[in-house]
Scaffold this motif. Structure first.
Motif, short mmCIF file in Angstrom:
data_model
loop_
_atom_site.label_atom_id
_atom_site.label_comp_id
_atom_site.label_asym_id
_atom_site.label_seq_id
_atom_site.Cartn_x
_atom_site.Cartn_y
_atom_site.Cartn_z
N GLU A 170 42.61 35.14 58.67
CA GLU A 170 42.03 33.83 58.93
C GLU A 170 41.89 33.03 57.64
OE1 GLU A 170 38.38 34.56 60.97
OE2 GLU A 170 39.34 35.77 62.50
N GLU A 171 41.63 33.69 56.53
CA GLU A 171 41.48 33.02 55.25
C GLU A 171 42.83 32.77 54.62
OE1 GLU A 171 38.93 31.87 53.37
OE2 GLU A 171 37.51 32.34 54.94
N ALA A 172 42.95 31.61 53.98
CA ALA A 172 44.18 31.33 53.24
C ALA A 172 44.06 31.96 51.87
CB ALA A 172 44.37 29.82 53.11
N GLY A 173 45.10 32.61 51.42
CA GLY A 173 45.07 33.25 50.11
C GLY A 173 45.75 34.60 50.14
N GLN A 174 45.72 35.25 48.99
CA GLN A 174 46.34 36.57 48.87
C GLN A 174 45.26 37.63 49.00
OE1 GLN A 174 48.00 35.41 45.05
NE2 GLN A 174 50.04 35.66 45.92
N THR A 175 45.61 38.76 49.61
CA THR A 175 44.64 39.80 49.90
C THR A 175 44.82 40.99 48.97
OG1 THR A 175 44.68 39.15 52.22
CG2 THR A 175 43.72 41.28 51.73
N VAL A 176 43.70 41.46 48.41
CA VAL A 176 43.69 42.70 47.63
C VAL A 176 43.20 43.78 48.58
CG1 VAL A 176 42.71 43.93 45.66
CG2 VAL A 176 43.23 41.49 45.47
N THR A 177 43.99 44.85 48.74
CA THR A 177 43.65 45.90 49.68
C THR A 177 43.25 47.18 48.95
OG1 THR A 177 45.94 46.62 49.81
CG2 THR A 177 45.22 45.01 51.45
N GLU B 268 40.99 32.28 42.44
CA GLU B 268 39.57 32.23 42.78
C GLU B 268 39.27 33.20 43.92
OE1 GLU B 268 36.29 29.09 44.59
OE2 GLU B 268 38.35 28.43 44.26
N VAL B 269 38.19 33.96 43.79
CA VAL B 269 37.75 34.85 44.86
C VAL B 269 37.14 33.97 45.95
CG1 VAL B 269 36.23 36.75 45.50
CG2 VAL B 269 37.28 36.72 43.24
N VAL B 270 37.78 33.93 47.13
CA VAL B 270 37.28 33.10 48.21
C VAL B 270 36.53 33.91 49.26
CG1 VAL B 270 38.95 31.23 47.94
CG2 VAL B 270 39.50 33.14 49.42
N LYS B 271 36.77 35.21 49.29
CA LYS B 271 36.05 36.03 50.26
C LYS B 271 36.03 37.48 49.80
CE LYS B 271 35.19 36.31 55.07
NZ LYS B 271 35.34 35.66 56.34
N ILE B 272 34.88 38.14 49.98
CA ILE B 272 34.74 39.58 49.73
C ILE B 272 34.56 40.21 51.10
CG2 ILE B 272 33.41 41.40 48.61
CD1 ILE B 272 32.63 39.29 46.48
N LEU B 273 35.50 41.05 51.50
CA LEU B 273 35.56 41.56 52.87
C LEU B 273 34.86 42.91 53.05
CD1 LEU B 273 39.29 40.61 53.43
CD2 LEU B 273 37.29 39.35 54.24
N ALA B 274 34.41 43.53 51.97
CA ALA B 274 33.75 44.84 52.06
C ALA B 274 32.33 44.72 51.52
CB ALA B 274 34.53 45.88 51.27
N GLU B 275 31.45 45.52 52.07
CA GLU B 275 30.06 45.55 51.61
C GLU B 275 29.85 46.74 50.69
OE1 GLU B 275 27.17 45.39 54.72
OE2 GLU B 275 28.39 44.00 55.91
N ASN B 276 28.91 46.59 49.77
CA ASN B 276 28.58 47.66 48.84
C ASN B 276 28.15 48.91 49.61
OD1 ASN B 276 28.41 48.39 46.06
ND2 ASN B 276 26.20 48.36 46.25
N GLY B 277 28.73 50.06 49.27
CA GLY B 277 28.38 51.32 49.92
C GLY B 277 29.13 51.58 51.22
N MET B 278 30.04 50.68 51.58
CA MET B 278 30.76 50.79 52.84
C MET B 278 31.99 51.71 52.69
SD MET B 278 32.24 47.61 55.08
CE MET B 278 33.82 47.30 54.33
N ALA B 279 32.26 52.47 53.73
CA ALA B 279 33.48 53.30 53.75
C ALA B 279 34.68 52.39 53.96
CB ALA B 279 33.40 54.33 54.87
N GLN C 55 42.99 48.73 53.69
CA GLN C 55 41.99 47.81 54.22
C GLN C 55 41.81 46.64 53.27
OE1 GLN C 55 38.25 49.55 55.38
NE2 GLN C 55 37.17 47.63 55.09
N PRO C 56 41.83 45.40 53.77
CA PRO C 56 41.61 44.24 52.92
C PRO C 56 40.19 44.26 52.31
CG PRO C 56 42.55 43.58 55.02
CD PRO C 56 42.17 45.02 55.14
N LEU C 57 40.11 44.02 51.00
CA LEU C 57 38.82 44.01 50.30
C LEU C 57 38.44 42.63 49.80
CD1 LEU C 57 39.26 47.25 48.14
CD2 LEU C 57 38.11 47.03 50.35
N PHE C 58 39.42 41.90 49.26
CA PHE C 58 39.18 40.58 48.68
C PHE C 58 40.28 39.62 49.11
CE2 PHE C 58 37.39 43.66 45.77
CZ PHE C 58 36.15 43.11 45.42
N VAL C 59 39.91 38.34 49.23
CA VAL C 59 40.89 37.28 49.42
C VAL C 59 40.81 36.40 48.19
CG1 VAL C 59 41.63 35.32 50.82
CG2 VAL C 59 40.67 37.34 51.93
N ILE C 60 41.96 36.20 47.54
CA ILE C 60 42.03 35.43 46.31
C ILE C 60 43.02 34.29 46.53
CG2 ILE C 60 42.69 35.47 43.86
CD1 ILE C 60 41.78 38.40 43.84
N ARG C 61 42.58 33.08 46.16
CA ARG C 61 43.44 31.91 46.34
C ARG C 61 43.73 31.29 44.99
NH1 ARG C 61 41.17 27.56 50.33
NH2 ARG C 61 39.51 28.95 49.88
#
Length: 160
Positions: A81-88, A138-149, A154-160
């Motif tokens: 849904e987010e525009a940008g590149q994903t770090v997995t 620019e980091v536009v979204k952080i898809l994981a929460e601290n302490g989460m499995a 799995q996508p972790l960050f969206v960077i644009r």
């Protein structure tokens, strides 16, 4: 890799929703695939050889030890849904946004990051693995929460 570590890997793959996992270290490749009945197909291959040195098919899944870990959101739920590149995530483990509990996170939404900059840590088998940005932006979204499995891919960050 020690036998106990291989068992931990089998356990981690067994309890996750992964269907396939590959790992390479010190000239040995390990490939695991889940069969439909909850079994694991384990293959260990020394690097540079086309034939497996050890092959165990349909090993029974090792029972999971009870742990208190937050479950991950389904992979790909909001990354597309987010525009940008994903770090997995390059591996299965526990996501940590900061180097220590009392430290500031490596990055926050709105931060500018360079290619190769550390974004987070994924702990796997008691090893802390730095997750580096594959892109500058620019980091536009952080898809994981601290302490989460988190799972492999799995996508972790969206960077644009």
């Amino acid at each position: 890799m020690k036998f106990e570590q291989v068992l931990q890997l089998v356990d981690a793959v067994s309890v996750s929703s992964l269907t396939e996992f590959k790992y390479e270290e010190g000239g040995v490749k390990i490939s695991m695939k889940k069969a439909a009945e909850g079994t694991v197909d384990l293959t260990a291959v020394p690097s540079g050889r086309p034939e497996p040195a050890v092959r165990t098919e349909k090993e029974p899944a090792v029972p999971a030890a009870e742990t208190e870990v937050k479950e991950a959101a389904p992979a790909g739920s909001s990354a597309e849904e987010e525009a940008g590149q994903t770090v997995t995530s390059p591996l299965v483990g526990t996501f940590y946004a900061a180097p220590a509990e009392d430290s500031a996170p490596y990055v926050k939404v709105g931060d500018w990051v360079e290619k190769g900059q550390v974004l987070a840590i994924v702990e796997a088998m008691k090893l802390m693995n730095e997750i580096e940005s594959e892109f500058s932006g620019e980091v536009v979204k952080i898809l994981a929460e601290n302490g989460m499995a988190v799972e492999y891919g799995q996508p972790l960050f969206v960077i644009r």
